[in-house]
Design a protein around this motif. Structure first.
Motif, short mmCIF file in Angstrom:
data_model
loop_
_atom_site.label_atom_id
_atom_site.label_comp_id
_atom_site.label_asym_id
_atom_site.label_seq_id
_atom_site.Cartn_x
_atom_site.Cartn_y
_atom_site.Cartn_z
N PHE A 1 -5.16 -4.40 57.61
CA PHE A 1 -4.11 -3.89 58.49
C PHE A 1 -4.51 -2.50 59.02
O PHE A 1 -4.93 -1.64 58.26
CB PHE A 1 -2.80 -3.82 57.69
CG PHE A 1 -1.63 -3.30 58.48
CD1 PHE A 1 -1.26 -3.92 59.67
CD2 PHE A 1 -0.90 -2.21 58.04
CE1 PHE A 1 -0.17 -3.45 60.40
CE2 PHE A 1 0.20 -1.73 58.76
CZ PHE A 1 0.55 -2.36 59.95
N GLU A 2 -4.40 -2.34 60.34
CA GLU A 2 -4.72 -1.08 61.04
C GLU A 2 -6.22 -0.73 61.04
O GLU A 2 -6.59 0.37 61.42
CB GLU A 2 -3.93 0.12 60.44
CG GLU A 2 -2.42 -0.01 60.55
CD GLU A 2 -1.87 0.14 61.98
OE1 GLU A 2 -2.68 0.30 62.91
OE2 GLU A 2 -0.65 0.10 62.16
N GLU B 1 -7.19 -8.21 63.34
CA GLU B 1 -7.09 -7.85 61.91
C GLU B 1 -6.77 -9.08 61.06
O GLU B 1 -7.26 -9.21 59.92
CB GLU B 1 -6.01 -6.77 61.72
CG GLU B 1 -6.44 -5.43 62.31
CD GLU B 1 -5.31 -4.42 62.49
OE1 GLU B 1 -5.60 -3.31 63.00
OE2 GLU B 1 -4.15 -4.76 62.16
N TYR C 1 -3.53 -6.82 66.08
CA TYR C 1 -3.08 -7.49 64.85
C TYR C 1 -3.78 -8.85 64.68
O TYR C 1 -4.11 -9.26 63.57
CB TYR C 1 -1.56 -7.70 64.87
CG TYR C 1 -0.77 -6.41 64.78
CD1 TYR C 1 -1.19 -5.36 63.95
CD2 TYR C 1 0.39 -6.23 65.53
CE1 TYR C 1 -0.47 -4.18 63.89
CE2 TYR C 1 1.11 -5.05 65.46
CZ TYR C 1 0.68 -4.02 64.64
OH TYR C 1 1.39 -2.85 64.57
N TYR D 1 1.02 -8.07 52.49
CA TYR D 1 1.07 -8.40 53.91
C TYR D 1 2.02 -7.44 54.62
O TYR D 1 3.20 -7.74 54.78
CB TYR D 1 1.54 -9.85 54.09
CG TYR D 1 0.54 -10.88 53.68
CD1 TYR D 1 -0.42 -11.35 54.58
CD2 TYR D 1 0.53 -11.41 52.39
CE1 TYR D 1 -1.34 -12.32 54.20
CE2 TYR D 1 -0.40 -12.37 52.00
CZ TYR D 1 -1.33 -12.81 52.92
OH TYR D 1 -2.25 -13.77 52.54
N ARG E 1 2.69 -6.67 57.62
CA ARG E 1 3.42 -7.10 58.82
C ARG E 1 4.30 -8.31 58.56
O ARG E 1 4.81 -8.93 59.48
CB ARG E 1 2.45 -7.46 59.95
CG ARG E 1 1.87 -6.30 60.68
CD ARG E 1 1.42 -6.70 62.07
NE ARG E 1 2.50 -6.75 63.02
CZ ARG E 1 2.66 -7.68 63.95
NH1 ARG E 1 1.82 -8.69 64.05
NH2 ARG E 1 3.68 -7.63 64.78
N THR F 1 -0.46 -11.79 60.87
CA THR F 1 -0.03 -11.01 59.71
C THR F 1 -1.24 -10.66 58.83
O THR F 1 -1.51 -11.34 57.85
CB THR F 1 1.00 -11.81 58.89
OG1 THR F 1 0.44 -13.10 58.61
CG2 THR F 1 2.29 -11.99 59.64
N PRO F 2 -1.98 -9.61 59.22
CA PRO F 2 -3.15 -9.24 58.44
C PRO F 2 -2.78 -8.81 57.02
O PRO F 2 -1.64 -8.38 56.78
CB PRO F 2 -3.74 -8.06 59.21
CG PRO F 2 -2.68 -7.59 60.13
CD PRO F 2 -1.76 -8.74 60.37
N THR F 3 -3.72 -8.93 56.11
CA THR F 3 -3.50 -8.43 54.75
C THR F 3 -3.65 -6.91 54.75
O THR F 3 -4.23 -6.32 55.68
CB THR F 3 -4.52 -9.03 53.78
OG1 THR F 3 -5.83 -8.72 54.25
CG2 THR F 3 -4.37 -10.54 53.66
N LYS F 4 -3.15 -6.31 53.69
CA LYS F 4 -3.18 -4.87 53.52
C LYS F 4 -4.60 -4.30 53.73
O LYS F 4 -4.79 -3.25 54.33
CB LYS F 4 -2.71 -4.57 52.10
CG LYS F 4 -2.38 -3.14 51.80
CD LYS F 4 -1.69 -3.11 50.46
CE LYS F 4 -1.66 -1.76 49.83
NZ LYS F 4 -1.01 -1.87 48.50
N SER G 1 -8.93 -10.72 58.07
CA SER G 1 -8.33 -11.10 56.78
C SER G 1 -8.71 -12.53 56.42
O SER G 1 -9.05 -12.83 55.27
CB SER G 1 -6.80 -10.99 56.85
OG SER G 1 -6.38 -9.75 57.35
#
Length: 454
Positions: free
Chosen positions: A218-219, A254, A251, A167, A169, A212-215, A258
């Motif tokens: 994210f982005e 995203e 975010y 995570y 963020r 809080t998106p997961t990896k 997630s």
């Protein structure tokens, strides 16, 4: 128009044969009033759950979807949101299984468990309202407040070491940490244990803030797209600049993606277990989310489409083709509809009506109400509140905040101006005045019972 970011492809696939209600509105603007309306079929002015941590008025604690179905169905409920869990504690008499909110969270050590065992709402009030209260008097206990925050911080640091790289963020959840995977696994386990026929209510916390998106996601929406900016509203508490709002929206999208990725396992389970063949599956939300007018999230005094226009999708047993309903519907309609679909009488307390295509008729001229009164007493007349009427694809909103010296009407044509940028109230169209009369009459009716005859 259509949202350009496809943040929930798995949900789209799951509901491709569902009945989709395109103009569905929550009666409240955040968890407590919104969830209360969904579970009782009552508007906030009736159930009176206005503030954070508030519960249903005592005369309505037996007036829930669980009591409406208790003679024909066993009942199971789980919410991951502790404010919604207070409502389930109130409804407990009609719940065969109430799974506590922290069950599938990373921090199951719940400090208030053990004290006040006979009265969980009292435990909650004593602990949350007085020690770690949100809103006014935050963390008002000089001793326990910091201690509690320290405990959260310590747990968070421990968990961050373990899961931080998943995570980028930060970990999901404001206080109680949770992982998207765990809550899906837990919900599937709950469903595995049900006997037919059961009414099951599952209320997830994601994609609630913090976003809080997961990896993996994210982005992934750093695509430069932004909708047109709306001017900062006088009643915006935070008055965030557009750059901050755009970033938070990205975010959020995203985080949605997630969540969609994880919750797909629940959708698969519903299909493989055969539950989609013999159950009504209803997917909805208690409120939306703002990324405009200076606001991020849903703790707001404003009413516009993003915070009250919510999804409603119903998969009927064995349904083979998608149906689209564009007529206005309200969250107070869900309870009477479920009662009808299960062969139960429409409860005499419910203020909603049967949903079109599921027993009800489309009513083009219907008025749908939404409101917020978090700064108003639950036990007195409505004096500080915002209320809106949506009708005939128009919306009239009345901001009535004498405390802030702010009393204004706004009026929008949602067909011509879906972003609600052009306030038409000053030109006083007859429809606006007609809706204003209806709104003020509603407030008058609600407040009558509080007026002491002198």
């Amino acid at each position: 128009g259509k949202y350009p970011r496809r943040s929930m492809p798995n949900l789209e696939k799951f509901v491709e044969r569902a009945t989709i209600y395109h103009n569905h509105y929550s009666a409240g603007t955040y968890t407590v009033p919104g969830t209360s309306s969904l579970l009782t079929g009552l508007h906030p002015w009736s159930h009176r759950a206005f503030q954070l941590g508030a519960g249903l008025a005592s005369r309505h604690t037996d007036h829930t979807i669980f009591s409406a179905l208790s003679s024909t169905h066993s009942t199971l409920a789980y919410t991951q949101n502790k404010f919604a869990d207070q409502l389930l504690f109130q409804a407990q008499e009609h719940l065969d299984l109430h799974a506590e909110y922290w069950l599938f969270n990373a921090e199951t050590a719940n400090i208030q468990e053990g004290s006040f065992e006979k009265d969980h709402r009292m435990a909650f009030a004593a602990f949350d309202d007085n020690l770690v209260q949100k809103g006014e008097g935050f963390d008002s206990s000089l001793f326990f407040g910091p201690l509690y925050r320290l405990n959260i911080l310590r747990n968070r640091m421990k968990e961050t070491e373990k899961y931080g790289d998943l995570y980028p963020r930060g970990l999901p959840g404001p206080n109680e940490l949770y992982y998207l995977e765990d809550v899906v696994d837990g919900s599937i386990e709950l469903l595995k244990g049900i006997q037919q026929p059961t009414l099951t209510y599952i209320h997830f916390y994601p994609p609630h803030e913090p976003y809080t998106p997961t990896k993996q996601f994210f982005e992934t929406f750093a695509d430069g797209w932004n909708p047109p900016d709306r001017p900062i509203h006088k009643l915006s508490d935070r008055k965030y600049k557009p750059e901050k709002i755009h970033r938070e929206r990205q975010y959020y999208d995203e985080f949605m993606a997630s969540w969609d990725h994880e919750v797909d396992r629940l959708f698969q389970y519903l299909k493989e277990s055969g539950l989609t063949e013999n159950s009504y599956i209803i997917i909805t939300s208690d409120h939306g989310e703002f990324f405009e007018r200076g606001e991020v999230g849903h703790w707001t005094r404003l009413i516009y489409d993003p915070v009250i226009h919510v999804p409603l999708m119903v998969l009927s047993p064995g349904q083979m083709a998608r149906q689209d309903v564009h007529t206005l519907t309200s969250s107070v309609d869900v309870l009477p509809t479920i009662a009808h679909l299960t062969g139960n009488p429409n409860p005499d307390w419910a203020e909603g009506r049967l949903l079109p295509n599921l027993g009800g008729e489309a009513d083009e001229g219907r008025s749908v109400f939404s409101m917020d009164a978090k700064s108003n007493s639950s036990f007195g007349p409505l004096t500080n509140y915002v209320m809106s009427i949506t009708r005939d694809r128009h919306r009239l909103t009345y901001y009535c905040y004498p405390k802030d010296d702010y009393q204004q009407y706004e009026f929008y044509d949602l067909d011509a101006d879906p972003l609600e940028m052009k306030d038409l109230y000053a030109s006083s169209p007859s429809l606006a005045l007609d809706m204003q009369e209806e709104l003020l009459q509603k407030v008058e009716d609600v407040n009558k019972s509080f007026r002491i005859e002198g």
